[in-house]
Scaffold this motif. Sequence first.
Motif, PDB file in Angstrom:
ATOM      1  N   ALA A 177      51.099  39.705  43.851  1.00 37.14           N
ATOM      2  CA  ALA A 177      49.658  39.671  44.070  1.00 37.14           C
ATOM      3  C   ALA A 177      49.211  41.077  44.465  1.00 37.14           C
ATOM      4  CB  ALA A 177      49.299  38.673  45.150  1.00 37.14           C
ATOM      5  N   VAL A 178      48.158  41.552  43.806  1.00 32.69           N
ATOM      6  CA  VAL A 178      47.666  42.909  44.041  1.00 32.69           C
ATOM      7  C   VAL A 178      46.157  42.841  44.184  1.00 32.69           C
ATOM      8  CG1 VAL A 178      47.437  45.224  43.053  1.00 32.69           C
ATOM      9  CG2 VAL A 178      49.518  43.909  42.646  1.00 32.69           C
ATOM     10  N   ILE A 179      45.612  43.573  45.177  1.00 28.26           N
ATOM     11  CA  ILE A 179      44.163  43.682  45.319  1.00 28.26           C
ATOM     12  C   ILE A 179      43.754  45.105  44.990  1.00 28.26           C
ATOM     13  CG2 ILE A 179      44.248  44.135  47.793  1.00 28.26           C
ATOM     14  CD1 ILE A 179      41.644  42.435  48.014  1.00 28.26           C
ATOM     15  N   GLU A 180      42.765  45.242  44.089  1.00 25.39           N
ATOM     16  CA  GLU A 180      42.264  46.568  43.718  1.00 25.39           C
ATOM     17  C   GLU A 180      40.819  46.460  43.253  1.00 25.39           C
ATOM     18  OE1 GLU A 180      44.347  48.340  40.411  1.00 25.39           O
ATOM     19  OE2 GLU A 180      44.296  46.500  39.252  1.00 25.39           O
ATOM     20  N   ASN A 181      40.000  47.363  43.742  1.00 27.31           N
ATOM     21  CA  ASN A 181      38.590  47.434  43.346  1.00 27.31           C
ATOM     22  C   ASN A 181      37.859  46.102  43.471  1.00 27.31           C
ATOM     23  OD1 ASN A 181      38.930  50.186  42.638  1.00 27.31           O
ATOM     24  ND2 ASN A 181      39.678  49.590  40.622  1.00 27.31           N
ATOM     25  N   GLY A 182      38.136  45.350  44.530  1.00 29.19           N
ATOM     26  CA  GLY A 182      37.445  44.092  44.754  1.00 29.19           C
ATOM     27  C   GLY A 182      37.956  42.930  43.930  1.00 29.19           C
ATOM     28  N   LEU A 183      39.070  43.115  43.230  1.00 31.28           N
ATOM     29  CA  LEU A 183      39.671  42.059  42.422  1.00 31.28           C
ATOM     30  C   LEU A 183      41.068  41.749  42.936  1.00 31.28           C
ATOM     31  CD1 LEU A 183      38.669  43.291  38.853  1.00 31.28           C
ATOM     32  CD2 LEU A 183      37.568  41.493  40.200  1.00 31.28           C
ATOM     33  N   LEU A 184      41.359  40.474  43.084  1.00 34.42           N
ATOM     34  CA  LEU A 184      42.696  40.021  43.481  1.00 34.42           C
ATOM     35  C   LEU A 184      43.397  39.502  42.239  1.00 34.42           C
ATOM     36  CD1 LEU A 184      44.817  39.281  45.657  1.00 34.42           C
ATOM     37  CD2 LEU A 184      43.685  37.047  45.799  1.00 34.42           C
ATOM     38  N   HIS A 185      44.519  40.106  41.894  1.00 30.09           N
ATOM     39  CA  HIS A 185      45.310  39.708  40.730  1.00 30.09           C
ATOM     40  C   HIS A 185      46.555  38.976  41.218  1.00 30.09           C
ATOM     41  CE1 HIS A 185      42.879  42.393  38.282  1.00 30.09           C
ATOM     42  NE2 HIS A 185      43.151  43.387  39.132  1.00 30.09           N
ATOM     43  N   VAL A 186      46.814  37.790  40.666  1.00 28.94           N
ATOM     44  CA  VAL A 186      48.016  37.027  40.992  1.00 28.94           C
ATOM     45  C   VAL A 186      48.735  36.757  39.678  1.00 28.94           C
ATOM     46  CG1 VAL A 186      48.948  34.938  42.046  1.00 28.94           C
ATOM     47  CG2 VAL A 186      46.846  35.951  42.952  1.00 28.94           C
ATOM     48  N   ASP A 187      49.972  37.239  39.583  1.00 36.61           N
ATOM     49  CA  ASP A 187      50.749  37.080  38.360  1.00 36.61           C
ATOM     50  C   ASP A 187      51.646  35.852  38.450  1.00 36.61           C
ATOM     51  OD1 ASP A 187      49.711  39.349  37.079  1.00 36.61           O
ATOM     52  OD2 ASP A 187      51.093  40.658  38.150  1.00 36.61           O
TER      53      ASP A 187
END
Length: 137
Positions: free
Chosen positions: A109-119
């Motif tokens: 899980a990565v947070i960047e530029n106001g977006l949370l990405h969960v792979d």
Amino acid sequence: MSKLTLGAYPHMLGFEQLERLLERSAKSGADGYPPFNIEQTSDHSYRITLAVAGFAESDLSITVEDRQLVIRGRQNDDADGRVFLHRGIAARQFQRMFVLADGVEVGEAVIENGLLHVDLTRAVPEAVVQKINIRKG
């Protein structure tokens, strides 16, 4: 319009829990907040992206509970002593749930530029053929 249940399909055995998971999942995100995308990143992997502008990493939690990916956000309301002439950005909490199929694993899980990405990745099961012997009764 009548509700269609998995019980209407007698050849679908052992899927009662799946029906309950689907019902819970449908109820969990009824308000549509926060918005999200689901993309297929390869034949066996996916990425869920949630718009979480204003949330710090410490405001978010990601857990897997009973075959469900649960993403929660809770911001502290730091408005003490501040005078707002207009307040259109409120501290808001959320909970998003996604039902995971058997074999789907949550990765990074990565947070960047106001977006949370969960792979997510899905393990490809090996084809298994089991021969059942028949005996005389």
